[in-house]
Motif scaffolding. Structure first.
Motif, PDB file in Angstrom:
ATOM      1  N   ALA A  71      61.877-104.901-106.397  1.00  0.00           N
ATOM      2  CA  ALA A  71      62.129-105.105-104.971  1.00  0.00           C
ATOM      3  C   ALA A  71      63.013-106.333-104.876  1.00  0.00           C
ATOM      4  N   ASP A  72      64.275-106.135-104.509  1.00  0.00           N
ATOM      5  CA  ASP A  72      65.222-107.257-104.408  1.00  0.00           C
ATOM      6  C   ASP A  72      65.376-107.619-102.934  1.00  0.00           C
ATOM      7  N   THR A  73      66.312-107.012-102.228  1.00  0.00           N
ATOM      8  CA  THR A  73      66.351-107.237-100.775  1.00  0.00           C
ATOM      9  C   THR A  73      65.138-106.586-100.115  1.00  0.00           C
ATOM     10  N   GLY A  74      64.623-105.547-100.758  1.00  0.00           N
ATOM     11  CA  GLY A  74      63.507-104.796-100.188  1.00  0.00           C
ATOM     12  C   GLY A  74      63.980-103.635 -99.328  1.00  0.00           C
ATOM     13  N   ALA A  75      65.283-103.511 -99.149  1.00  0.00           N
ATOM     14  CA  ALA A  75      65.821-102.465 -98.262  1.00  0.00           C
ATOM     15  C   ALA A  75      65.487-101.052 -98.765  1.00  0.00           C
ATOM     16  N   THR A  76      65.530-100.880-100.078  1.00  0.00           N
ATOM     17  CA  THR A  76      65.213 -99.569-100.638  1.00  0.00           C
ATOM     18  C   THR A  76      63.758 -99.201-100.352  1.00  0.00           C
ATOM     19  N   LEU A  77      62.847-100.131-100.662  1.00  0.00           N
ATOM     20  CA  LEU A  77      61.426 -99.828-100.448  1.00  0.00           C
ATOM     21  C   LEU A  77      61.084 -99.720 -98.968  1.00  0.00           C
ATOM     22  N   LYS A  78      61.791-100.459 -98.137  1.00  0.00           N
ATOM     23  CA  LYS A  78      61.576-100.346 -96.685  1.00  0.00           C
ATOM     24  C   LYS A  78      61.894 -98.922 -96.237  1.00  0.00           C
ATOM     25  N   LEU A  79      63.033 -98.431 -96.722  1.00  0.00           N
ATOM     26  CA  LEU A  79      63.447 -97.067 -96.378  1.00  0.00           C
ATOM     27  C   LEU A  79      62.407 -96.045 -96.852  1.00  0.00           C
ATOM     28  N   VAL A  80      61.931 -96.221 -98.079  1.00  0.00           N
ATOM     29  CA  VAL A  80      60.971 -95.276 -98.649  1.00  0.00           C
ATOM     30  C   VAL A  80      59.626 -95.362 -97.921  1.00  0.00           C
ATOM     31  N   ARG A  81      59.178 -96.581 -97.669  1.00  0.00           N
ATOM     32  CA  ARG A  81      57.929 -96.768 -96.928  1.00  0.00           C
ATOM     33  C   ARG A  81      57.997 -96.121 -95.547  1.00  0.00           C
ATOM     34  N   ASP A  82      59.109 -96.344 -94.847  1.00  0.00           N
ATOM     35  CA  ASP A  82      59.269 -95.761 -93.508  1.00  0.00           C
ATOM     36  C   ASP A  82      59.306 -94.239 -93.582  1.00  0.00           C
ATOM     37  N   PHE A  83      59.986 -93.729 -94.602  1.00  0.00           N
ATOM     38  CA  PHE A  83      60.049 -92.280 -94.812  1.00  0.00           C
ATOM     39  C   PHE A  83      58.639 -91.710 -95.012  1.00  0.00           C
ATOM     40  N   CYS A  84      57.837 -92.419 -95.820  1.00  0.00           N
ATOM     41  CA  CYS A  84      56.473 -91.959 -96.115  1.00  0.00           C
ATOM     42  C   CYS A  84      55.537 -92.126 -94.929  1.00  0.00           C
ATOM     43  N   ALA A  85      55.696 -93.244 -94.234  1.00  0.00           N
ATOM     44  CA  ALA A  85      54.747 -93.603 -93.168  1.00  0.00           C
ATOM     45  C   ALA A  85      54.545 -92.474 -92.178  1.00  0.00           C
ATOM     46  N   GLU A  86      55.594 -91.704 -91.948  1.00  0.00           N
ATOM     47  CA  GLU A  86      55.519 -90.629 -90.971  1.00  0.00           C
ATOM     48  C   GLU A  86      54.649 -89.463 -91.440  1.00  0.00           C
ATOM     49  N   GLN A  87      54.427 -89.351 -92.754  1.00  0.00           N
ATOM     50  CA  GLN A  87      53.739 -88.150 -93.234  1.00  0.00           C
ATOM     51  C   GLN A  87      52.499 -88.370 -94.094  1.00  0.00           C
ATOM     52  N   VAL A  88      52.384 -89.508 -94.749  1.00  0.00           N
ATOM     53  CA  VAL A  88      51.296 -89.663 -95.713  1.00  0.00           C
ATOM     54  C   VAL A  88      50.091 -90.388 -95.123  1.00  0.00           C
ATOM     55  N   ALA A  89      48.965 -90.377 -95.854  1.00  0.00           N
ATOM     56  CA  ALA A  89      47.760 -91.064 -95.402  1.00  0.00           C
ATOM     57  C   ALA A  89      47.872 -92.567 -95.685  1.00  0.00           C
ATOM     58  N   GLU A  90      48.374 -92.880 -96.865  1.00  0.00           N
ATOM     59  CA  GLU A  90      48.482 -94.278 -97.255  1.00  0.00           C
ATOM     60  C   GLU A  90      49.608 -94.426 -98.255  1.00  0.00           C
ATOM     61  N   VAL A  91      50.350 -95.518 -98.158  1.00  0.00           N
ATOM     62  CA  VAL A  91      51.423 -95.766 -99.123  1.00  0.00           C
ATOM     63  C   VAL A  91      51.341 -97.199 -99.634  1.00  0.00           C
ATOM     64  N   ARG A  92      51.356 -97.318-100.952  1.00  0.00           N
ATOM     65  CA  ARG A  92      51.393 -98.634-101.594  1.00  0.00           C
ATOM     66  C   ARG A  92      52.515 -98.640-102.626  1.00  0.00           C
ATOM     67  N   CYS A  93      53.023 -99.844-102.902  1.00  0.00           N
ATOM     68  CA  CYS A  93      54.177 -99.948-103.795  1.00  0.00           C
ATOM     69  C   CYS A  93      53.853-100.740-105.057  1.00  0.00           C
ATOM     70  N   ALA A  94      54.342-100.229-106.186  1.00  0.00           N
ATOM     71  CA  ALA A  94      54.224-100.918-107.470  1.00  0.00           C
ATOM     72  C   ALA A  94      55.621-101.139-108.034  1.00  0.00           C
ATOM     73  N   VAL A  95      55.922-102.383-108.368  1.00  0.00           N
ATOM     74  CA  VAL A  95      57.221-102.710-108.966  1.00  0.00           C
ATOM     75  C   VAL A  95      57.021-103.618-110.169  1.00  0.00           C
ATOM     76  N   VAL A  96      57.951-103.537-111.106  1.00  0.00           N
ATOM     77  CA  VAL A  96      57.884-104.410-112.267  1.00  0.00           C
ATOM     78  C   VAL A  96      58.230-105.843-111.840  1.00  0.00           C
ATOM     79  N   TYR A  97      59.272-105.973-111.026  1.00  0.00           N
ATOM     80  CA  TYR A  97      59.699-107.296-110.544  1.00  0.00           C
ATOM     81  C   TYR A  97      59.801-107.331-109.034  1.00  0.00           C
ATOM     82  N   GLU A  98      59.538-108.530-108.488  1.00  0.00           N
ATOM     83  CA  GLU A  98      59.774-108.756-107.064  1.00  0.00           C
ATOM     84  C   GLU A  98      60.528-110.074-106.894  1.00  0.00           C
TER      85      GLU A  98
END
Ligand code: 5GP
Length: 164
Positions: free
Chosen positions: A98-125
């Protein structure tokens, strides 16, 4: 030359095990792992084995074109995950950093509309990320060399167009 963080294949092996342990010890039991291609595929595969999750999905997001060279906005490319597969699921998103976080923001928002819960795992932040991840192996403010993208491709592909 700019200082870099170097992740070797060997270190990646222990990093991904530790990341998996964080997820397990936190009591999160994902129904599926959503990897962000391409870097997140390695992380998702390793987490899938370590957490005994066979249900792996892929989302392809393009944002960087080189070292610190970014597009204006991250763009979703095919494959786009199937809404039916994601519906009501506990999702673990896996990415390299997660660098700027823009990628994960997009993915989280994409998921938020459909999933029960979303959590993120990254090697580096990176410290300035706009999305903070639940599971992080290491924090750094430097550019990271990943083992899968440090060497140049073995072939030159010019004017490659991704499927629309
Ligand atoms: P973000 O959207 O958080 O700015 O960046 C996400 C993607 O950009 C990562 O998945 C990765 O592909 C690329 N990226 C960002 N920072 C780095 C870095 O320090 N090293 C490498 N190799 N790629 C990076």
């Amino acid at each position: 030359t700019v200082e870099r963080d170097e992740l070797t294949w060997e270190l990646f092996g222990s990093a991904s095990r530790q990341l998996a342990r964080q997820v397990a010890e936190g009591g999160f039991e994902p129904d599926l792992i959503l990897s962000i291609a391409r870097g997140g595929l390695f992380v998702a595969g390793a987490l899938g084995y370590a957490l005994d999750v066979k249900n792996l999905h892929v989302m392809n997001v393009e944002f960087y074109t080189g070292v610190d060279q970014r597009l204006d906005l991250p763009v979703v490319l095919p494959p786009v995950p199937n809404a039916v597969d994601l519906a009501g699921a506990k999702v673990l998103v896996a990415d390299d950093v997660a660098d700027t976080g823009a990628t994960l923001k997009l993915v989280r928002d994409f998921c938020a509309e459909q999933v029960a819960e979303v959590r993120c795992a990254v090697v580096y932040e990176k410290p300035w990320t706009t999305v903070s991840c639940e599971y992080v192996w290491r924090r750094t403010d430097r550019w990271i060399n990943f083992p899968w993208s440090t060497l140049p491709p073995v072939v030159r592909r010019e004017g490659q167009v991704l499927d629309a």
